[in-house]
Scaffold this motif. Structure first.
Motif, PDB file in Angstrom:
ATOM      1  N   ASN A  54      -8.488 -10.547 -43.365  1.00  0.00           N
ATOM      2  CA  ASN A  54      -7.935  -9.119 -44.014  1.00  0.00           C
ATOM      3  C   ASN A  54      -8.552  -9.343 -45.486  1.00  0.00           C
ATOM      4  O   ASN A  54      -8.270  -9.993 -46.178  1.00  0.00           O
ATOM      5  N   PHE A  55      -9.270  -8.126 -45.789  1.00  0.00           N
ATOM      6  CA  PHE A  55      -9.564  -7.751 -47.186  1.00  0.00           C
ATOM      7  C   PHE A  55      -8.380  -7.827 -47.877  1.00  0.00           C
ATOM      8  O   PHE A  55      -7.289  -7.153 -47.379  1.00  0.00           O
ATOM      9  N   SER A  56      -8.344  -8.032 -49.334  1.00  0.00           N
ATOM     10  CA  SER A  56      -7.239  -7.802 -50.007  1.00  0.00           C
ATOM     11  C   SER A  56      -6.655  -6.358 -50.369  1.00  0.00           C
ATOM     12  O   SER A  56      -5.562  -6.013 -50.450  1.00  0.00           O
ATOM     13  N   LYS A  57      -7.771  -5.594 -50.285  1.00  0.00           N
ATOM     14  CA  LYS A  57      -7.301  -3.973 -50.158  1.00  0.00           C
ATOM     15  C   LYS A  57      -8.825  -3.407 -49.487  1.00  0.00           C
ATOM     16  O   LYS A  57      -9.933  -4.093 -49.338  1.00  0.00           O
ATOM     17  N   PRO A  58      -8.550  -2.285 -48.834  1.00  0.00           N
ATOM     18  CA  PRO A  58      -9.581  -1.633 -47.813  1.00  0.00           C
ATOM     19  C   PRO A  58     -10.891  -1.599 -48.824  1.00  0.00           C
ATOM     20  O   PRO A  58     -10.597  -1.116 -49.963  1.00  0.00           O
ATOM     21  N   SER A  59     -12.134  -1.494 -48.304  1.00  0.00           N
ATOM     22  CA  SER A  59     -13.179  -1.298 -48.815  1.00  0.00           C
ATOM     23  C   SER A  59     -13.518   0.285 -48.924  1.00  0.00           C
ATOM     24  O   SER A  59     -12.851   0.901 -48.131  1.00  0.00           O
ATOM     25  N   TYR A  60     -14.444   0.784 -49.607  1.00  0.00           N
ATOM     26  CA  TYR A  60     -14.695   2.056 -49.543  1.00  0.00           C
ATOM     27  C   TYR A  60     -15.702   2.389 -48.437  1.00  0.00           C
ATOM     28  O   TYR A  60     -16.256   1.711 -48.057  1.00  0.00           O
ATOM     29  N   GLU A  61     -15.386   3.778 -48.145  1.00  0.00           N
ATOM     30  CA  GLU A  61     -16.429   4.262 -47.103  1.00  0.00           C
ATOM     31  C   GLU A  61     -17.810   4.007 -47.467  1.00  0.00           C
ATOM     32  O   GLU A  61     -18.193   4.452 -48.617  1.00  0.00           O
ATOM     33  N   ALA A 162     -28.028  -9.584 -58.025  1.00  0.00           N
ATOM     34  CA  ALA A 162     -28.429  -8.152 -58.263  1.00  0.00           C
ATOM     35  C   ALA A 162     -27.066  -7.275 -58.446  1.00  0.00           C
ATOM     36  O   ALA A 162     -26.930  -6.168 -59.200  1.00  0.00           O
ATOM     37  N   LEU A 163     -25.958  -7.844 -57.818  1.00  0.00           N
ATOM     38  CA  LEU A 163     -24.615  -7.200 -57.838  1.00  0.00           C
ATOM     39  C   LEU A 163     -23.748  -7.487 -59.136  1.00  0.00           C
ATOM     40  O   LEU A 163     -22.707  -7.041 -59.499  1.00  0.00           O
ATOM     41  N   GLY A 164     -24.431  -8.429 -59.885  1.00  0.00           N
ATOM     42  CA  GLY A 164     -23.756  -8.691 -61.317  1.00  0.00           C
ATOM     43  C   GLY A 164     -22.686  -9.592 -60.934  1.00  0.00           C
ATOM     44  O   GLY A 164     -21.692  -9.628 -61.840  1.00  0.00           O
ATOM     45  N   LEU A 165     -22.454 -10.468 -59.896  1.00  0.00           N
ATOM     46  CA  LEU A 165     -21.333 -11.226 -59.539  1.00  0.00           C
ATOM     47  C   LEU A 165     -21.461 -12.848 -59.957  1.00  0.00           C
ATOM     48  O   LEU A 165     -20.837 -13.662 -59.450  1.00  0.00           O
ATOM     49  N   GLN A 166     -22.437 -13.153 -60.737  1.00  0.00           N
ATOM     50  CA  GLN A 166     -22.463 -14.388 -61.114  1.00  0.00           C
ATOM     51  C   GLN A 166     -21.607 -15.276 -61.586  1.00  0.00           C
ATOM     52  O   GLN A 166     -21.386 -16.476 -61.154  1.00  0.00           O
ATOM     53  N   ASN A 167     -20.685 -14.646 -62.345  1.00  0.00           N
ATOM     54  CA  ASN A 167     -19.622 -15.349 -62.831  1.00  0.00           C
ATOM     55  C   ASN A 167     -18.304 -14.698 -62.484  1.00  0.00           C
ATOM     56  O   ASN A 167     -17.193 -14.968 -62.972  1.00  0.00           O
ATOM     57  N   ALA A 168     -18.416 -14.256 -61.361  1.00  0.00           N
ATOM     58  CA  ALA A 168     -17.344 -13.357 -60.682  1.00  0.00           C
ATOM     59  C   ALA A 168     -16.379 -14.539 -60.003  1.00  0.00           C
ATOM     60  O   ALA A 168     -17.042 -15.402 -59.445  1.00  0.00           O
ATOM     61  N   THR A 169     -15.137 -14.188 -59.942  1.00  0.00           N
ATOM     62  CA  THR A 169     -14.073 -15.065 -59.209  1.00  0.00           C
ATOM     63  C   THR A 169     -14.401 -14.978 -57.780  1.00  0.00           C
ATOM     64  O   THR A 169     -14.516 -13.678 -57.157  1.00  0.00           O
ATOM     65  N   ILE A 170     -14.541 -15.852 -57.084  1.00  0.00           N
ATOM     66  CA  ILE A 170     -14.674 -15.860 -55.535  1.00  0.00           C
ATOM     67  C   ILE A 170     -13.183 -15.762 -54.890  1.00  0.00           C
ATOM     68  O   ILE A 170     -12.625 -16.599 -55.102  1.00  0.00           O
ATOM     69  N   LYS A 171     -12.884 -14.874 -54.297  1.00  0.00           N
ATOM     70  CA  LYS A 171     -11.324 -14.765 -53.546  1.00  0.00           C
ATOM     71  C   LYS A 171     -11.512 -15.400 -52.363  1.00  0.00           C
ATOM     72  O   LYS A 171     -12.285 -15.173 -51.350  1.00  0.00           O
ATOM     73  N   LYS A 172     -10.518 -16.448 -52.237  1.00  0.00           N
ATOM     74  CA  LYS A 172     -10.499 -17.016 -51.057  1.00  0.00           C
ATOM     75  C   LYS A 172      -9.352 -16.551 -49.984  1.00  0.00           C
ATOM     76  O   LYS A 172      -8.374 -16.384 -50.709  1.00  0.00           O
TER      77      LYS A 172
END
Length: 174
Positions: A54-61, A162-172
């Motif tokens: 399960n995602f931590s919260k629903p993704s957008y349409e 491209a998404l600007g996620l190079q330093n983003a926290t990866i949610k396990k």
């Protein structure tokens, strides 16, 4: 005459306000929520060679989910491959990693052109045990002319950059 015109204007104004609806929910259309989730799973006959998370919260349409599998570690760097990914075994036997998703969850699964219970112990250990995946949520708005349509999505690092996620926290996820 001025009083009649003023009264008429007031009535038109009230009538137009009554036809309006106010939505208490504030929707922020321009927020792009690209995220990365990581899971490790073992495919077994007991889970029908599939695992759902399960995602931590629903993704957008309109959002898209890209799935990558940790294929190997080379020179200390992780090598990620875009799923679906096929492994050719002996003879004509082959297995494939695949996935599907909804707004609330995603499922990774192992398929074969034979009964997967016939995997050798070595094949089972190499291809079914402790497989790590990364689910990358790509916001639908970004896919609609925001410049990321030219990205090579088969390249995990190009996608993350491209998404600007190079330093983003990866949610396990578990």
């Amino acid at each position: 005459m001025k009083k009649i015109a003023l009264l008429f204007s007031a009535m038109v104004g009230l009538a137009s306000l009554q036809s309006c609806e106010f939505n208490d929910e504030i929707v922020q259309q321009d927020i792009f929520l690209a995220e990365v989730f990581e899971v490790t799973t073992t495919f077994t006959p007991g889970n029908n060679y599939a695992s759902t998370f399960n995602f931590s919260k629903p993704s957008y349409e309109g959002d898209t989910v890209l799935m990558y599998i940790l294929w190997e570690q080379s020179n200390g760097a992780d090598v990620w491959r875009l799923v679906p990914q096929t492994v050719y075994l002996t003879g004509t036997d082959q297995i494939s990693y695949n996935y599907d998703y909804t707004r609330n969850d995603f499922r990774v699964f192992l398929q074969g052109n034979f009964n997967l219970s016939q995997l050798t112990n070595e094949e089972y250990q190499n291809y079914a045990v402790n497989q790590t995946f990364r689910a990358v949520v790509v916001p639908g708005k970004l896919l609609q002319g925001k410049g990321v349509s030219t990205v090579d999505y088969s390249d995990y690092n190009a996608t993350i950059n491209a998404l600007g996620l190079q330093n983003a926290t990866i949610k396990k996820l578990k």
